[in-house]
Design a protein around this motif. Sequence first.
Motif, PDB file in Angstrom:
ATOM      1  N   ASP A  16     -20.908 -89.182  33.738  1.00  0.00           N
ATOM      2  CA  ASP A  16     -20.409 -89.488  32.396  1.00  0.00           C
ATOM      3  C   ASP A  16     -21.382 -90.404  31.655  1.00  0.00           C
ATOM      4  OD1 ASP A  16     -18.067 -88.035  32.942  1.00  0.00           O
ATOM      5  OD2 ASP A  16     -17.038 -89.801  33.714  1.00  0.00           O
ATOM      6  N   LEU A  17     -21.835 -91.444  32.340  1.00  0.00           N
ATOM      7  CA  LEU A  17     -22.770 -92.383  31.726  1.00  0.00           C
ATOM      8  C   LEU A  17     -24.053 -91.661  31.302  1.00  0.00           C
ATOM      9  CD1 LEU A  17     -23.878 -95.198  30.995  1.00  0.00           C
ATOM     10  CD2 LEU A  17     -24.513 -95.461  33.398  1.00  0.00           C
ATOM     11  N   LEU A  18     -24.585 -90.832  32.174  1.00  0.00           N
ATOM     12  CA  LEU A  18     -25.832 -90.136  31.874  1.00  0.00           C
ATOM     13  C   LEU A  18     -25.651 -89.138  30.724  1.00  0.00           C
ATOM     14  CD1 LEU A  18     -28.725 -90.172  32.817  1.00  0.00           C
ATOM     15  CD2 LEU A  18     -28.174 -88.381  34.465  1.00  0.00           C
ATOM     16  N   THR A  19     -24.507 -88.487  30.670  1.00  0.00           N
ATOM     17  CA  THR A  19     -24.227 -87.561  29.562  1.00  0.00           C
ATOM     18  C   THR A  19     -24.143 -88.314  28.235  1.00  0.00           C
ATOM     19  OG1 THR A  19     -23.017 -86.079  31.042  1.00  0.00           O
ATOM     20  CG2 THR A  19     -22.619 -85.822  28.682  1.00  0.00           C
ATOM     21  N   ILE A  20     -23.447 -89.444  28.238  1.00  0.00           N
ATOM     22  CA  ILE A  20     -23.332 -90.240  27.010  1.00  0.00           C
ATOM     23  C   ILE A  20     -24.710 -90.749  26.585  1.00  0.00           C
ATOM     24  CG2 ILE A  20     -22.286 -92.290  25.967  1.00  0.00           C
ATOM     25  CD1 ILE A  20     -20.297 -89.963  26.636  1.00  0.00           C
ATOM     26  N   TYR A  21     -25.521 -91.176  27.545  1.00  0.00           N
ATOM     27  CA  TYR A  21     -26.877 -91.627  27.230  1.00  0.00           C
ATOM     28  C   TYR A  21     -27.699 -90.475  26.643  1.00  0.00           C
ATOM     29  CZ  TYR A  21     -31.660 -93.274  27.861  1.00  0.00           C
ATOM     30  OH  TYR A  21     -32.977 -93.619  27.640  1.00  0.00           O
ATOM     31  N   ALA A  22     -27.561 -89.293  27.220  1.00  0.00           N
ATOM     32  CA  ALA A  22     -28.296 -88.132  26.712  1.00  0.00           C
ATOM     33  C   ALA A  22     -27.889 -87.805  25.285  1.00  0.00           C
ATOM     34  CB  ALA A  22     -28.059 -86.925  27.622  1.00  0.00           C
ATOM     35  N   MET A  23     -26.622 -87.909  24.990  1.00  0.00           N
ATOM     36  CA  MET A  23     -26.124 -87.574  23.651  1.00  0.00           C
ATOM     37  C   MET A  23     -26.471 -88.624  22.606  1.00  0.00           C
ATOM     38  SD  MET A  23     -22.332 -86.045  24.367  1.00  0.00           S
ATOM     39  CE  MET A  23     -21.963 -85.938  22.633  1.00  0.00           C
ATOM     40  N   THR A  24     -26.453 -89.892  23.012  1.00  0.00           N
ATOM     41  CA  THR A  24     -26.569 -90.971  22.031  1.00  0.00           C
ATOM     42  C   THR A  24     -27.906 -91.689  22.048  1.00  0.00           C
ATOM     43  OG1 THR A  24     -25.732 -92.682  23.527  1.00  0.00           O
ATOM     44  CG2 THR A  24     -24.090 -91.411  22.268  1.00  0.00           C
ATOM     45  N   GLY A  25     -28.665 -91.557  23.137  1.00  0.00           N
ATOM     46  CA  GLY A  25     -29.894 -92.331  23.272  1.00  0.00           C
ATOM     47  C   GLY A  25     -29.617 -93.826  23.387  1.00  0.00           C
ATOM     48  N   GLY A  26     -28.354 -94.188  23.625  1.00  0.00           N
ATOM     49  CA  GLY A  26     -27.973 -95.595  23.732  1.00  0.00           C
ATOM     50  C   GLY A  26     -27.750 -96.276  22.392  1.00  0.00           C
ATOM     51  N   ILE A  27     -27.723 -95.506  21.306  1.00  0.00           N
ATOM     52  CA  ILE A  27     -27.541 -96.080  19.963  1.00  0.00           C
ATOM     53  C   ILE A  27     -26.095 -96.551  19.815  1.00  0.00           C
ATOM     54  CG2 ILE A  27     -27.590 -95.571  17.486  1.00  0.00           C
ATOM     55  CD1 ILE A  27     -29.835 -93.529  18.165  1.00  0.00           C
ATOM     56  N   PRO A  28     -25.893 -97.851  19.523  1.00  0.00           N
ATOM     57  CA  PRO A  28     -24.529 -98.409  19.478  1.00  0.00           C
ATOM     58  C   PRO A  28     -23.584 -97.674  18.524  1.00  0.00           C
ATOM     59  CG  PRO A  28     -26.131-100.172  19.488  1.00  0.00           C
ATOM     60  CD  PRO A  28     -26.906 -98.896  19.345  1.00  0.00           C
ATOM     61  N   ARG A  29     -24.070 -97.250  17.369  1.00  0.00           N
ATOM     62  CA  ARG A  29     -23.196 -96.566  16.401  1.00  0.00           C
ATOM     63  C   ARG A  29     -22.580 -95.308  17.029  1.00  0.00           C
ATOM     64  NH1 ARG A  29     -25.149 -93.198  11.198  1.00  0.00           N
ATOM     65  NH2 ARG A  29     -26.783 -92.740  12.659  1.00  0.00           N
ATOM     66  N   TYR A  30     -23.402 -94.547  17.754  1.00  0.00           N
ATOM     67  CA  TYR A  30     -22.888 -93.327  18.389  1.00  0.00           C
ATOM     68  C   TYR A  30     -21.952 -93.655  19.548  1.00  0.00           C
ATOM     69  CZ  TYR A  30     -26.618 -90.997  15.788  1.00  0.00           C
ATOM     70  OH  TYR A  30     -27.435 -90.530  14.801  1.00  0.00           O
ATOM     71  N   LEU A  31     -22.292 -94.694  20.312  1.00  0.00           N
ATOM     72  CA  LEU A  31     -21.406 -95.119  21.404  1.00  0.00           C
ATOM     73  C   LEU A  31     -20.041 -95.513  20.864  1.00  0.00           C
ATOM     74  CD1 LEU A  31     -23.867 -97.293  23.510  1.00  0.00           C
ATOM     75  CD2 LEU A  31     -22.814 -95.148  24.215  1.00  0.00           C
ATOM     76  N   ASN A  32     -20.027 -96.240  19.749  1.00  0.00           N
ATOM     77  CA  ASN A  32     -18.760 -96.652  19.135  1.00  0.00           C
ATOM     78  C   ASN A  32     -17.944 -95.448  18.683  1.00  0.00           C
ATOM     79  OD1 ASN A  32     -19.161 -99.374  19.530  1.00  0.00           O
ATOM     80  ND2 ASN A  32     -20.090 -99.700  17.522  1.00  0.00           N
ATOM     81  N   MET A  33     -18.626 -94.446  18.104  1.00  0.00           N
ATOM     82  CA  MET A  33     -17.916 -93.231  17.674  1.00  0.00           C
ATOM     83  C   MET A  33     -17.224 -92.557  18.851  1.00  0.00           C
ATOM     84  SD  MET A  33     -20.592 -91.474  15.001  1.00  0.00           S
ATOM     85  CE  MET A  33     -19.667 -89.937  15.005  1.00  0.00           C
ATOM     86  N   LEU A  34     -17.946 -92.429  19.965  1.00  0.00           N
ATOM     87  CA  LEU A  34     -17.356 -91.788  21.148  1.00  0.00           C
ATOM     88  C   LEU A  34     -16.242 -92.642  21.745  1.00  0.00           C
ATOM     89  CD1 LEU A  34     -20.557 -90.338  22.859  1.00  0.00           C
ATOM     90  CD2 LEU A  34     -18.791 -89.079  21.616  1.00  0.00           C
ATOM     91  N   ALA A  35     -16.429 -93.958  21.753  1.00  0.00           N
ATOM     92  CA  ALA A  35     -15.390 -94.849  22.287  1.00  0.00           C
ATOM     93  C   ALA A  35     -14.126 -94.774  21.437  1.00  0.00           C
ATOM     94  CB  ALA A  35     -15.914 -96.281  22.352  1.00  0.00           C
ATOM     95  N   GLU A  36     -14.277 -94.778  20.109  1.00  0.00           N
ATOM     96  CA  GLU A  36     -13.110 -94.683  19.223  1.00  0.00           C
ATOM     97  C   GLU A  36     -12.389 -93.355  19.379  1.00  0.00           C
ATOM     98  OE1 GLU A  36     -14.490 -95.508  15.270  1.00  0.00           O
ATOM     99  OE2 GLU A  36     -14.985 -97.592  15.764  1.00  0.00           O
ATOM    100  N   ALA A  37     -13.141 -92.303  19.685  1.00  0.00           N
ATOM    101  CA  ALA A  37     -12.533 -90.980  19.888  1.00  0.00           C
ATOM    102  C   ALA A  37     -12.035 -90.802  21.321  1.00  0.00           C
ATOM    103  CB  ALA A  37     -13.548 -89.890  19.555  1.00  0.00           C
ATOM    104  N   GLU A  38     -12.183 -91.846  22.158  1.00  0.00           N
ATOM    105  CA  GLU A  38     -11.814 -91.784  23.574  1.00  0.00           C
ATOM    106  C   GLU A  38     -12.473 -90.584  24.245  1.00  0.00           C
ATOM    107  OE1 GLU A  38      -7.572 -92.032  23.920  1.00  0.00           O
ATOM    108  OE2 GLU A  38      -7.502 -94.015  22.993  1.00  0.00           O
TER     109      GLU A  38
END
Length: 199
Positions: A16-38
């Motif tokens: 899961d972590l690696l997939t999220i990193y692949a999708m977002t590049g670690g950019i906080p704005r994208y991480l927040n979007m995914l976190a808010e969408a659960e």
Amino acid sequence: MVGLFRAAAPKAVPRDLLTIYAMTGGIPRYLNMLAEAEALTAEKAVRYFFSNAGEMFRSDGLRCLADEFGIESPVYQDLLDKIVEGRTRWSELQEGNGPDVAAYLKRLEAFRIIRRLTPFASGRRRGLTRWEIVEPQFDFFLRFGRPAYCLGGPTTDDCGEFEAACLAALPQHLERVLKVWFRRAWLESGEWLEVGGWW
């Protein structure tokens, strides 16, 4: 990124972590979007990526290229598309792109979107050089998001098809992302000046 991800999704597994990193590049704005969408598991993140709510993930790459490179962005897009397709030799990248792509490749390298690969101790001879995409978010966008974006975006009919294709290709893709992750970690450790695996 690891700390933020673990705080938001304590039960997540490494995939899961690696997939999220692949999708977002670690950019906080994208991480927040995914976190808010659960959407912090691999499957939920991919589903979100291809949903109407995730349209920004599929279009942001093209917007970034247009912002940075202006009217020349189609040339950069063509070069990145070729690299994603596996056409990484000079002659393959040069094909159909005018007199010389050297300046375009150097600029993509300067932006740390791609990097040059040369066999150990070979110098920079043109015939042996290859290029690869090293920015995880761009790589994910180009491999999975751009095809959906170019087809007008997923509808309720084809969303499942895009998701299934992405999930099927994810293990092989994550292998490349993990290589980039470790390479960055080793370079940032300060112990190494160069890290690579192509000899």
